[in-house]
Scaffold this motif. Structure first.
Motif, short mmCIF file in Angstrom:
data_model
loop_
_atom_site.label_atom_id
_atom_site.label_comp_id
_atom_site.label_asym_id
_atom_site.label_seq_id
_atom_site.Cartn_x
_atom_site.Cartn_y
_atom_site.Cartn_z
N ALA A 260 0.81 -1.22 0.00
CA ALA A 260 0.00 0.00 0.00
C ALA A 260 0.85 1.27 0.00
O ALA A 260 0.62 2.18 -0.81
N ARG A 261 1.81 1.36 0.89
CA ARG A 261 2.60 2.59 0.98
C ARG A 261 3.41 2.83 -0.29
O ARG A 261 3.46 3.95 -0.81
N ALA A 262 4.05 1.77 -0.77
CA ALA A 262 4.85 1.91 -1.99
C ALA A 262 3.97 2.24 -3.20
O ALA A 262 4.37 3.02 -4.07
N LEU A 263 2.77 1.69 -3.23
CA LEU A 263 1.84 2.03 -4.32
C LEU A 263 1.51 3.52 -4.30
O LEU A 263 1.51 4.18 -5.34
N ASP A 264 1.25 4.06 -3.10
CA ASP A 264 0.95 5.50 -2.99
C ASP A 264 2.13 6.34 -3.47
O ASP A 264 1.95 7.36 -4.16
N GLN A 265 3.35 5.93 -3.14
CA GLN A 265 4.53 6.67 -3.57
C GLN A 265 4.69 6.61 -5.08
O GLN A 265 5.01 7.63 -5.72
N LEU A 266 4.44 5.45 -5.66
CA LEU A 266 4.57 5.31 -7.11
C LEU A 266 3.51 6.13 -7.85
O LEU A 266 3.76 6.66 -8.93
N ILE A 267 2.33 6.25 -7.26
CA ILE A 267 1.28 7.09 -7.84
C ILE A 267 1.71 8.56 -7.78
O ILE A 267 1.54 9.31 -8.74
N GLU A 268 2.29 8.98 -6.66
CA GLU A 268 2.79 10.36 -6.53
C GLU A 268 3.85 10.64 -7.59
O GLU A 268 3.91 11.74 -8.14
N LEU A 269 4.68 9.66 -7.88
CA LEU A 269 5.74 9.84 -8.86
C LEU A 269 5.22 9.81 -10.30
O LEU A 269 5.94 10.19 -11.22
N GLY A 270 3.99 9.35 -10.49
CA GLY A 270 3.44 9.27 -11.83
C GLY A 270 3.87 8.03 -12.58
O GLY A 270 3.61 7.91 -13.78
N VAL A 271 4.51 7.08 -11.88
CA VAL A 271 4.95 5.85 -12.53
C VAL A 271 3.77 4.91 -12.77
O VAL A 271 3.67 4.26 -13.80
N ILE A 272 2.86 4.84 -11.80
CA ILE A 272 1.66 4.02 -11.96
C ILE A 272 0.43 4.89 -11.71
O ILE A 272 0.53 6.01 -11.18
N GLU A 273 -0.71 4.38 -12.09
CA GLU A 273 -1.99 5.06 -11.89
C GLU A 273 -2.95 4.12 -11.18
O GLU A 273 -2.94 2.92 -11.44
N ARG A 274 -3.76 4.67 -10.30
CA ARG A 274 -4.84 3.92 -9.68
C ARG A 274 -6.12 4.27 -10.42
O ARG A 274 -6.47 5.44 -10.55
N ILE A 275 -6.81 3.28 -10.93
CA ILE A 275 -8.04 3.53 -11.67
C ILE A 275 -9.19 2.79 -11.01
O ILE A 275 -8.99 1.76 -10.34
N ALA A 276 -10.37 3.32 -11.19
CA ALA A 276 -11.59 2.72 -10.64
C ALA A 276 -12.73 3.05 -11.58
O ALA A 276 -12.61 3.94 -12.44
N PRO A 277 -13.86 2.36 -11.48
CA PRO A 277 -15.02 2.77 -12.28
C PRO A 277 -15.30 4.25 -12.05
O PRO A 277 -15.26 4.73 -10.92
N VAL A 278 -15.53 4.99 -13.12
CA VAL A 278 -15.66 6.44 -13.03
C VAL A 278 -16.80 6.84 -12.11
O VAL A 278 -16.82 7.96 -11.58
N THR A 279 -17.73 5.94 -11.87
CA THR A 279 -18.87 6.24 -11.00
C THR A 279 -18.52 6.07 -9.53
O THR A 279 -19.37 6.33 -8.67
N GLU A 280 -17.31 5.65 -9.19
CA GLU A 280 -16.94 5.38 -7.81
C GLU A 280 -15.71 6.19 -7.41
O GLU A 280 -14.93 6.63 -8.25
N ASP A 281 -15.52 6.35 -6.10
CA ASP A 281 -14.37 7.06 -5.55
C ASP A 281 -13.18 6.11 -5.55
O ASP A 281 -13.22 5.09 -4.85
#
Length: 445
Positions: A260-281
């Motif tokens: 979880a923590r490393a995923l958040d850091q990678l998202i901050e860096l723009g290396v990965i993206e977290r995606i979800a159904p557009v209708t959800e948070d």
């Protein structure tokens, strides 16, 4: 940048982004016809960095303030105060490129800059721009605990080109071929520059990927080495996602650790993206997925890396047709993202509906499951006003594609009565009716 330049007194600026995204090119163009001093750090000893900065400044500031040939800067405070003195009457731009390298060899630099800046900023026309590719370090400069917090007047986060921008670097290609190249190299200007749009895809892949000295064969490893300054776990996570493990539990199983923590850091860096159904948070839903955020890095991890060792051993020509066979499967999801990016542009221009607040993919876990490539939501109620489907095919039967889309759209929550439909293919959409149609000529034309 021009507004920043015209500010009263001194001004501090920050430009950051991943390697090869165009930071230096942007600042070089901006500095044209302005008094400017460029210094690119490379991890030299402090005195050597100061000596080279003195040489770069010598011809710009002249000898009226100080003869920098005879008396180079002795420390960072001396450099900043001298340059501020040279900007008493006329603005002077100083670009400290690869600033994280300067901080690494002179950890006191940020505190020194703060102390000097607090003294001089109201009585000088000095403009200092800090630029860097070590993304985590450049982010940290903006945080509250940083010595420079609250003193940066302009922050520019440079991102890779959008599809319509990347297309301008491939003028000799047909739009459908531009789409394929963008899916491979993404929007990084240097990678687009390496691609010879006067040669075929096969020739470019042979030259850039399937040769031991291929520039793209090694670019992925270099990008990872620069961007992943968050530890070994981050690297394992990136490789896991690149191999197709897109859910949290799949990633955790692959790396055998809580990510979880490393995923958040990678998202901050723009290396990965977290995606979800557009209708959800995306921060709350359990239906979120992860993907590599950069096309080229996704291509390198998902297609190239498995062949890299054998290409380096001389099997590139034999591997070339196998790698080319992978391209269509790889390009499909990137084409869907190009479609969504195009819809966002049109929505922002008011061409789809008013008050569009989000455009993204939709999926559910019902039986049978439903996936829609693009759904546009409007207003505070986040009502679905458009549903779209993109196919990585040169032509599609629009009537059939629309029927399938109408059926899937029934699963959308909070759907508008006059829901519009959008259909996308690379070159032609036959019998589309009143649906909005999008081709590569629209996205990459």
């Amino acid at each position: 940048l021009r507004d920043w330049w015209d500010a009263r007194g001194g001004a501090l600026g920050l430009v950051w982004g991943r390697r090869r995204v165009g930071k230096t090119a942007l600042l070089t163009e901006f500095a044209r016809d302005r008094r400017a001093i460029f210094h690119t750090a490379s991890g030299r000893p402090r005195d050597d960095e100061l000596r080279l900065l003195s040489l770069a400044a010598r011809d710009v500031v002249g000898t009226g303030v100080r003869d920098l040939s005879e008396r180079p800067f002795t420390d960072w405070a001396d450099a900043l105060e001298t340059l501020a003195g040279a900007a008493d009457d006329e603005p002077l731009l100083v670009v400290l490129d690869e600033f994280p390298e300067l901080v690494r060899i002179s950890p006191e630099l940020e505190s020194t800059l703060r102390a000097v800046w607090d003294r001089i900023r109201t009585r000088t026309k000095l403009r200092v721009f800090l630029s860097g590719s070590a993304v985590r370090t450049m982010q940290a400069i903006q945080e509250e605990r940083s010595p420079l917090y609250g003193r940066i007047d302009l922050v520019l986060h440079l991102r890779p080109f959008e599809p319509h921008e990347a297309a301008k670097m491939l003028p000799r290609l047909r739009p459908s071929d531009r789409a394929l190249v963008w899916s491979i190299v993404g929007g990084t200007p240097l990678y687009l520059e390496w691609w010879d749009d006067g040669r075929s895809v096969r020739d470019n892949v042979r030259r850039l990927v399937c040769a031991p000295a291929g520039l793209l064969l090694h670019a992925g490893e270099l990008a990872l080495a620069t961007d992943l300054d968050t530890g070994g776990l981050a690297r394992q996570i990136v490789f896991a996602i690149g191999a197709g493990r897109t859910k949290h539990n799949e990633i955790a199983d692959a790396v055998r650790a809580e990510p979880a923590r490393a995923l958040d850091q990678l998202i901050e860096l723009g290396v990965i993206e977290r995606i979800a159904p557009v209708t959800e948070d995306p921060r709350r839903t359990r239906r979120r997925r992860y993907r590599i955020g950069d096309n080229f890095l996704a291509f390198w991890l998902g297609v190239v890396d498995r062949y890299r060792a054998d290409i380096e051993r001389g099997l590139g020509e034999s591997i070339l047709p196998v790698l080319l066979d992978d391209l269509d499967d790889f390009a499909g999801p990137r084409w869907e993202e190009a479609f969504r990016a195009h819809l966002r542009r049109r929505a922002d221009a008011g061409e789809i509906a008013s008050r569009i607040v989000a455009i993204g993919p939709y999926w559910n876990v019902a039986q049978p499951p439903v996936e829609i490539d693009a759904v546009a939501l409007a207003g505070r109620s986040r009502t679905a006003v458009l549903a779209g489907e993109a196919k990585w095919a040169r032509s599609v039967d629009g009537a059939r594609l629309r029927r399938d889309l109408e059926r899937k759209a029934e699963a959308l929550p909070n759907r508008a009565d006059d829901l519009r439909f959008a259909l996308c293919a690379r070159e032609r959409i036959e019998d589309s009716g009143d649906a909005l149609t999008v081709t590569a000529a629209d996205i990459f034309g």
